[in-house]
Design an enzyme around this catalytic site. Sequence first.
Site, PDB file in Angstrom:
ATOM      1  N   GLU A 143       1.152   0.120  -4.573  1.00  0.00           N
ATOM      2  CA  GLU A 143       0.690   1.498  -5.107  1.00  0.00           C
ATOM      3  C   GLU A 143       1.738   2.459  -5.057  1.00  0.00           C
ATOM      4  O   GLU A 143       3.108   2.858  -4.158  1.00  0.00           O
ATOM      5  CB  GLU A 143      -0.196   1.931  -4.663  1.00  0.00           C
ATOM      6  CG  GLU A 143      -1.875   0.924  -4.448  1.00  0.00           C
ATOM      7  CD  GLU A 143      -2.868   2.095  -3.395  1.00  0.00           C
ATOM      8  OE1 GLU A 143      -4.154   2.258  -3.771  1.00  0.00           O
ATOM      9  OE2 GLU A 143      -1.787   2.353  -1.983  1.00  0.00           O
ATOM     10  N   ASP A 172       0.912  -1.350   0.049  1.00  0.00           N
ATOM     11  CA  ASP A 172       0.314  -0.194   0.307  1.00  0.00           C
ATOM     12  C   ASP A 172       0.772   1.129  -0.092  1.00  0.00           C
ATOM     13  O   ASP A 172       1.862   1.291   0.654  1.00  0.00           O
ATOM     14  CB  ASP A 172      -1.051  -0.268   0.882  1.00  0.00           C
ATOM     15  CG  ASP A 172      -1.511   1.228   1.448  1.00  0.00           C
ATOM     16  OD1 ASP A 172      -2.847   0.809   0.381  1.00  0.00           O
ATOM     17  OD2 ASP A 172      -1.918   1.918   2.084  1.00  0.00           O
TER      18      ASP A 172
END
Length: 657
Positions: free
Chosen positions: A368, A339
């Site tokens: 990400e 993340d």
Amino acid sequence: MMMAISCQEEAEVPQYQSYEDYPVYEGNDLGLTYSPEQSAFRLWAPTASAVKLHFYEHALGGTPSKTTRMESSENGTWLATFNEDLQGIYYTFQTKIDGEWQLEVPGPYAKAVGTNGVRAQVIDLSTTNPEDWETTLRPRLKAPNDIIIYELHVRDLSMNANSGIQHKGKYLGLTELNTVSPGGALTGLSHIKDLGVTHVHLLPSFDYLSVDESRLNEPQFNWGYDPQNYNVPEGSYATNPEDGAVRIREFKQMVQALHANGLRVIMDVVYNHTGDTETSVFNQVVPGYYYRHNEDGSFSNASGCGNETASERSMMRKFIVESVTYWAEEYKIDGFRFDLMGIHDIKTMNQVSQALKAIDPSIFVYGEGWTAGDSPLAEEDRAIKAHTYRLEGIAAFSDDIRDGLKGSVFEREQKGFVSGEPGREEDVKFGIIASTDHPQVDIHRVSYADGPWAKEPSQTISYVSCHDNHTLWDRLSISNKEDNEEERIKMQMLALTTVLTSQGISFLHAGVEMLRTKEGEENSYKSPDAVNQLDWSRKAEYHKVYEYTRLLIALRKIHPAFRMPTTEMIKTHLAFIPQEEEGLVVYSIKDHANLDEWKNILVVLNGNGDAQEVKIPTADWTIAVNEGEVDETGLGTVSGSSLTISGRNAMILYNND
Ligand code: CA
């Protein structure tokens, strides 16, 4: 009672000039080292003047059954050793910082906790293994480009009454085979297996804060992006969160069932911030150290969640590397999705990748490649998308193809290639070649990227939707409300075709294969099950979309031309065929690319609402995909230098001449 405190138990705390001056502990025995004969507890707390270790009989409430002063040990650590079997005892650490006793915490290295993760627990991990666990193997994976990811929340799969799954909302719900909806459609694990994806990516399933594990009879939902204990499974997905062994065993049963059915397991990991800030397991032990700060001393906030961790600091870097290593070894996890990876520094991410590939080279890492706010970490050190080529064996999500296909996630009514917006062709082309260097992509016309950011195609995650933002179906309903359902289904299928024929790694949001809806809700992170759960009645209702997705996945798996391993191979074999009209992307993959049995492949994507005549290489072509049908034996033939494709449609053709 405590009249005489030995000098070892109350330490002189050196005045460190900066966090970088803190001593570093290199050992691998932080937290608990257990055997039936001995339990040794070691905590790194270099700024503490004293540390207490409390034992409890219960997961919550009551007073300590025993409190021990830990002894100051090497490199800022504190040690307490007990020559007895402590199995089952709950425990907490408590540090004294600047003369003040801090809150009791399980410590960052806890591997087992009780209800709500407030106390750690002594658990003999060898007793948590399900039967035949030792011989449970990772399913075979030949190459990273073979990966097709299905992104799923544990709870969403089973909560709906129509799932037919017994263990609703639980890890064990993912172990149930041959469950069916009232209409007779396969659900749950058997559905995923039938769909044909290779990996199940689970939204956060480490222990997180927001769901109260002491009242699981009440409906509660959260995605789980608020980490509490990084090395422990979340308790609300276990049948009993109080007994620390249960969540561990049931998590392993889940992995075992997925592996036994040919599916690899990916964990969504959120090391970039903690759910709590001041009171987190990190901050109560070594205040400040694990976080980045603004110049005024306040917590910086690149996560948008109140803090950001400092991966560049030795003990945080060590923590992240050891944590993923632990999950890969103890739980046989096959991949990690980071993340907000852009908050982490490149060196840490490369160490993560190296450590995991030393365990098994097929373990996959992606993330990400952005942050949710500015960070004190220098731009050049961030593991952002533009730096993916500097990351080793790590992929990033392609927002280029995602938004090229459907429009920007930040502009809810904006259309994209599949929904009728002209001018997004270059974004789609850049996605098709998996963000690599290709002479026929004009990078200046790509909306976001300034250059080819993937060194190899396996560094790109190709997708059109995920848990964030609207589901694809809801998005199309908002951006294209003037179009009827039939037209929007064509858009969804065109998007799925583009993703599943693109080079790189395919990624599907769970339910996209049956037009998943959250009734228009954009951010459902704490919305009720009614919004989030998969509705299995849609599988029968939109059976055509499900079947099409399943057959496209099968086609991708049969044809290695869609999974080329290198940038050079893509350059050699994949050629775009320029068109005069907008809203068209046409390309061929030539000469048995990547040893494909098909000699030449032609992919024609028409985002326009009406039929188009397109230029194609002159040959006799067999149609394998057209208007939502897939048939390798042929749906017809096309000869000559052009063909007509209907509106909002994808065609795949081949020839072996
Ligand atoms: Ca929890």
